[in-house]
Enzyme design. Structure first.
Site, PDB file in Angstrom:
ATOM      1  N   HIS A 100       0.668  -1.072   0.006  1.00  0.00           N
ATOM      2  CA  HIS A 100       0.073   0.020   0.126  1.00  0.00           C
ATOM      3  C   HIS A 100       0.748   1.086  -0.024  1.00  0.00           C
ATOM      4  O   HIS A 100       0.334   2.477  -0.161  1.00  0.00           O
ATOM      5  CB  HIS A 100      -0.850  -0.023   1.306  1.00  0.00           C
ATOM      6  CG  HIS A 100      -2.197   0.556   0.877  1.00  0.00           C
ATOM      7  ND1 HIS A 100      -2.677   1.223  -0.110  1.00  0.00           N
ATOM      8  CD2 HIS A 100      -3.409   0.858   1.850  1.00  0.00           C
ATOM      9  CE1 HIS A 100      -3.672   2.142   0.040  1.00  0.00           C
ATOM     10  NE2 HIS A 100      -4.140   1.696   1.222  1.00  0.00           N
ATOM     11  N   ASP A 117      -2.240   2.295  -4.531  1.00  0.00           N
ATOM     12  CA  ASP A 117      -3.238   2.986  -3.843  1.00  0.00           C
ATOM     13  C   ASP A 117      -4.519   1.827  -4.111  1.00  0.00           C
ATOM     14  O   ASP A 117      -4.472   0.862  -4.775  1.00  0.00           O
ATOM     15  CB  ASP A 117      -3.747   4.164  -4.426  1.00  0.00           C
ATOM     16  CG  ASP A 117      -2.838   5.383  -4.166  1.00  0.00           C
ATOM     17  OD1 ASP A 117      -2.172   5.189  -3.098  1.00  0.00           O
ATOM     18  OD2 ASP A 117      -2.628   6.164  -5.118  1.00  0.00           O
TER      19      ASP A 117
END
Length: 434
Positions: free
Chosen positions: A405, A409
């Site tokens: 992450h 995204d």
């Protein structure tokens, strides 16, 4: 003349190895380039060949010892003498002489049998085979035929035995003449099970040193959890069209290319299409920089007896369906035979892990660092789904995408997995490159 056996250069960033096992013993004759000792590194196993033809005269590093690149393993000598295993002397068969039984010890012959024919020359070693001779007492008292225990069971007991696949021969019956009763079977439920064979063989506990490969797997998986911001997103794919396409074209595909059309080629193609649209999934973080890869080397997880390895399918975007299937087959066989090289395991940009071959319904795969994404495939199960307002039974596979992450995204990860789903559900898109 004597030649040393040394630890060869093992590959980039690998400085030491473990002596897994010697394939020859001291005194054994060896040929030039014949594998003589097996080394285990944190990535692959490799065999070190004999430098010359001769005899293994010395072993300096025993099994299980850790050795560095260039370290002395042993020596082979051209002038050494190989161990010779003495051949066992075969005793000559003793001459069998005929003897006449005493008159008071008469053998009663079966009336249907012919008397043994014996050569007149007693010194002759070769005789015709003697037929079986039985006494009247033995012939008239044959061994009684055992009764089939299943024939004596009551209907209720027979039903329990059939439904639970019970070996009736191992049950001690308490009824008349040892007949097995319903209570005997119910009593089995209260019997204490025997200890496992492994416990009997190895005891309460056993302590075994982890292999270097297993140590590396443990270290890298822990690093992935500690260093990456791991997150997983899920989706499901209807495999109907792929399965129909494989069924309709399997015979022609196999006859033309000499390889079966599997599922992996579809998934590799679908991943490459999605990676081109979402380059962050094909990238990696290096310090405070992001390295975007404009090539597509797909790693795929292979389970072996020694642990999980992840060889690489290079330039997958430039391969046809047939090329992908052939390469995956060849690399998988090398992995299971322990013949992978360092080059086979390096340079991957994205990983596919197929837990479905072992029956996994759903999982959250862990990243193969320094990569930023890994796709988890799972088993195909027929499930009820709604298609155009109607409930239908379709072969469904759950997909999982684990990603870093820090660089990817949520919008990118979900869209990436959705694109894979769309290309798999309409595989014609993969051929039309849309």
């Amino acid at each position: 003349m004597s030649e040393k056996i040394v630890v060869p250069v093992l590959g980039e960033s690998i400085t030491e190895a473990t002596v897994a096992k010697w394939l020859k013993k001291t005194g054994d004759a060896v040929e030039a380039d014949e594998p003589i000792v097996e080394l285990e590194t944190d990535k692959v196993n490799l065999e070190v060949p004999s430098p010359i033809t001769g005899v293994l005269t010395e072993i300096n590093s025993q099994d299980g010892s850790t050795v560095e690149v260039g370290a002395l393993l042993g020596s082979v000598s051209e002038n050494g003498s190989a161990k010779v295993t003495p051949t066992e002397k075969k005793e000559k068969p003793k001459k069998v002489e005929e003897t006449t039984p005493p008159e008071n010890n008469v053998i009663k012959l079966d009336t249907n049998k012919k008397e043994p024919e014996i050569f007149e020359d007693k010194k002759t070693e070769i005789q015709k085979p003697k037929p079986l001779v039985l006494t009247e007492e033995v012939a008239t008292n044959p061994e009684p035929v055992r009764e089939n225990r299943n024939d004596t069971l009551s209907p209720a007991v027979r039903k329990i035995v059939t439904e639970n696949n019970i070996d009736i021969g191992s049950v001690q019956g308490s009824g008349k003449n040892g007949q097995v009763l319903k209570g005997d079977l119910i009593g089995l439920m209260g019997a204490n099970p025997k200890p496992s064979e492994r416990k009997i063989q190895y005891g309460q506990e056993e302590r075994i040193k982890m292999t270097r490969l297993r140590q590396t797997i443990a270290k890298r998986l822990k690093q992935a959890q500690e260093n990456a911001a791991l997150l997983t997103t899920f989706n499901e794919v209807d495999m109907t069209n792929i399965m129909e396409m494989r069924k309709e074209n399997q015979q022609d595909f196999q006859s033309r290319y000499g390889i079966k059309l599997g599922f992996m080629s579809f998934f590799v193609k679908a991943c490459v299409v999605a990676l081109k649209h979402f380059p962050a999934v094909n990238a990696e973080i290096d310090g405070d920089e992001i390295i975007y890869k404009n090539y597509y080397n797909i790693s795929f997880a292979v389970g072996t007896d020694k642990g999980l390895v992840v060889p690489v399918l290079r330039n997958a975007d430039e391969l046809s369906f047939a090329d992908i299937e052939k390469n995956i087959k060849d690399i998988s066989e090398k992995a299971r035979d322990g013949k992978l090289t360092i080059e086979d395991l390096q340079g991957g940009t994205f990983t596919i892990s197929n837990g479905g071959v072992y029956g996994s319904m759903l999982s959250t795969p862990i990243l193969n660092l320094p990569q930023s994404g890994v796709l988890g495939m799972h088993n195909i199960v027929e499930r009820p789904v709604v298609v155009e307002g109607e409930i239908k039974i379709r072969p469904i596979m759950y997909l999982a995408l684990s990603y870093d992450h820090r660089i990817i995204d949520g919008k990118e990860s979900v869209s990436f997995l959705k694109m894979i789903k769309e290309n798999l559900e309409d595989p014609r898109r993969l051929f039309l490159d849309i």
